[in-house]
Design a protein around this motif. Structure first.
Motif: not given
Length: 661
Positions: A433-436, A474-475, A489-493, A499-500
């Motif tokens: 996840l690359r954050r702004r 999510a889509e 099974g992967i979500g932003y949460d 989690e890796e």
């Protein structure tokens, strides 16, 4: 500024406040849309509504006159997973066109095809990068990681210190300089080298017979070919000493933990898929894939080179690595998208075939480009530039005035990596996840917002094209569910929690798959496949007026193409222009000395560069970096001959001559 029919001059851009220095690399950003009112006229600033309305109106005109095949989309391996996914959906749902491919076709497609054939699954490295830290032996084939992936070099330290680092490269690169053993094959002969080394493994009793019988199929057919390739025969073709071939095999076979890794030098050939298959055959014979602490992998290049090819940018793929010609895959993705399976277009042409058809009587008349610069990066770049100039509509979304953007009818300023949130999938299959980090400049919009704005103007409901990255991901997860690259099974949460997670991850509670193939390979029977392949050589052999072999690659100061690589003055100073690496003896025969300006001439065109003499390159080989624009474009000379399996062009071997400029 001239470039095979460009549509804007440096002077015209200066009317907007850009200086010639900005075009040549001073830091600058596109900050507002630009449109051209007439062919050959200047680009002028426009509002976002005006620019998007103009693009949509002209797309509708092309679609009405030429049908969905009249429009094409070209993406990039640097786009986030969300952008790559929505771009594929936009092409197939909003435009209804089969014409979508991306610049990753020029990068990883041969390795992907070979891995699919052998393992039933392509995931760059099917093990974590950290596993390399404990390796006793590592062989790198056509990969100069010291210049292209410097952080990776520290993971080679143990193998290097134990005398187990082997590098196969026609040049003595910075990486080869670290190696215990450097093999320097003629460009285009890697497949013969792999066959010679497989012969050495079998003849030397180094094959892991238990693994062959328990976990693989097809060894006998592959061996029937390799049996003809004694290392002495491979030496005749490749120039690599038979003793060195046997020594390299011995290092891999004798190590408790060993890895064989291929890079672009092995893969960007008209025989690229077969070449990678030959190296996988060697790895399978030595029992490396599927063994913890050992393995085979391909070193993916661009920032999202892995994820960019999984979720719909490729001409023949749907999200999750699903095949577009698979009825079950079409039904699944169509249900997620809310369309009928029969409404999804068939597979389209691959990247070079698509670019080569632009503006022709039967080819697309309009092209949308996101995250790519084909005027510099495509093979036979002069011809591709002429094809871009022949379009009725060229739209480019970019962060800088790239060479392709300078030719466009509409230029859309988009956000860059630090200014937006999104996910990438790195070369080991881990989703990041690359954050702004910083706010974008006023006037720049995200690619997701651009796609949504165009889709709505083309008559699609706004809800079909969300512009929130988390909603798009999510889509994507739903669309990939059940596919080879299953992200369901992967979500932003989970990613925000640190989690890796490596794909496949087929459910919310699944931990992900950091090491694929430990229990079984991805073919239905769980067994890997040897693929029988034989050496054919490059599509174009040196001789006559073109006695040398040109190969291309990256240099440390740059990464991608043209204006996009020279935004930082300090890096531009390090590599102010293209140079051609050549052996001192070869330079003398051409009447050249170090520092002279030279022409590298092939049957397709001429590239100019400054001579850099180095004894660490073969005498029959010249090396050109592909980053530079204009007359210094290496891809003016490269051969677009395509691999029949992956449709990869032959970037790494073409016949040339060297002469004073």
């Amino acid at each position: 500024m001239t470039m095979d029919g460009p549509r804007v001059s440096a002077g015209e851009l200066c009317q907007k406040g850009w200086t010639a220095g900005a075009l040549l690399g001073a830091p600058d950003r596109l900050r507002e849309p630009l449109v051209r009112d007439r062919r050959g006229g200047p680009l002028r600033p426009a509002s976002w509504d005006e620019a998007l309305d103009l693009v949509a109106a002209r797309l509708r005109r092309v679609l009405a006159g030429h049908g969905p095949g009249g429009v094409a989309v070209f993406g990039g391996g640097g786009l986030t997973n969300e952008k790559a996914y929505l771009l594929g959906k936009f092409a197939r749902v909003a435009l209804g066109t089969p014409n979508i491919d991306y610049n990753g076709r020029f990068c990883m497609s041969s390795a992907a095809a070979a891995a699919q054939r052998a393992f039933g699954l392509d995931r760059g490295l099917p093990f974590p990068l950290a596993d390399l830290d404990e390796a006793d032996a590592i062989m790198l084939v056509g990969a100069n990681v010291a210049e292209t992936m410097p952080p990776l070099v520290r993971r080679l330290r143990r193998a290097r210190d134990r005398g187990g680092l082997v590098v196969a490269d026609p040049r003595r690169t910075a990486t080869a300089g670290l190696a215990s053993l450097h093999l320097a094959p003629r460009p285009g002969t890697d497949l013969a080298l792999a066959l010679g080394m497989l012969h050495a493994a079998v003849a030397g009793g180094l094959v892991r017979r238990d693994d062959l019988e328990r976990r693989t199929e097809g060894f006998a057919a592959a061996w029937r070919i390799a049996a003809r390739w004694r290392p002495e025969e491979a030496e005749r073709v490749t120039g690599v000493a038979a003793a060195d071939q046997r020594a390299a095999v011995g290092l891999l076979a004798g190590a408790r933990r060993a890895y064989l890794l291929t890079g672009r030098g092995a893969e960007q050939h008209a025989t690229g898929s077969d070449t990678v298959s030959a190296w996988i055959n060697l790895a399978l014979a030595l029992g490396l894939p599927g063994r913890e602490g050992s393995g085979y992998g391909s070193l993916t290049g661009q920032g999202n080179g892995q994820g960019g090819r999984e979720h719909g940018q490729k001409a023949d793929q749907l999200p999750g690595y699903r095949r577009l010609d698979d009825p079950a895959a079409r039904r699944h993705v169509a249900a997620v998208w809310g369309v009928a399976p029969e409404d999804l277009p068939a597979p389209g042409p691959s990247a070079y075939e698509l670019l080569d058809s632009l503006g022709t009587e039967t080819g697309p008349r309009a092209l949308l480009v996101f995250g790519s610069n084909p005027a510099v990066s495509a093979p036979r770049a002069g011809r591709v530039s002429r094809r871009l100039a022949a379009l009725d509509l060229l739209v480019v979304a970019d962060i800088v005035p790239s060479e392709t953007a300078l030719m466009a009818d509409v230029v859309l300023p988009v956000t860059q990596w630090a200014e937006e949130e999104g996910t990438l999938t790195n070369l080991e299959g881990r989703v990041l996840l690359r954050r702004r980090a910083v706010a974008p400049p006023p006037g720049a919009r995200g690619d997701l917002s651009v796609l949504r704005g165009l889709a709505v103007r083309l008559g699609r409901p706004a809800a079909e094209f969300p512009d929130d990255p988390e909603e798009v991901f999510a889509e994507l997860a739903r669309a990939s569910a059940g596919g080879l690259a299953d992200y369901s099974g992967i979500g932003y949460d989970r990613l925000r929690a640190g989690e890796e997670i490596h794909w496949p991850c087929p459910g919310p509670g699944h931990p992900g798959t950091p090491r694929a193939f430990l229990d079984r390979f991805a073919h239905p029977d769980g067994r890997a496949r040897f693929v029988p392949v034989d050496h054919r050589g490059p599509a174009e052999r040196p001789g006559g007026d073109f006695p040398l072999i040109a190969t291309t690659g990256r240099v440390l100061a740059h990464y991608q193409s043209g204006a996009q690589t020279r935004r930082v003055p300090e890096l531009a100073a390090a590599e102010p222009g293209a140079r051609v690496e050549v052996h001192p003896d070869t330079a003398r025969r051409a009447g050249l000395a170090d520092g002279d300006r030279a022409r590298v001439v092939s049957r397709r065109g001429t590239a100019e560069a400054v001579v850099r003499c180095t004894p660490g390159i073969r005498r029959d080989t010249v090396f050109l970096p592909f980053h530079f624009p204009g007359a210094e474009r290496a891809n003016l000379v490269t051969n677009p001959a395509l691999d029949p399996v992956s449709r990869m062009p032959e970037f790494k071997a073409c016949a040339v001559r060297l002469e004073p400029a």
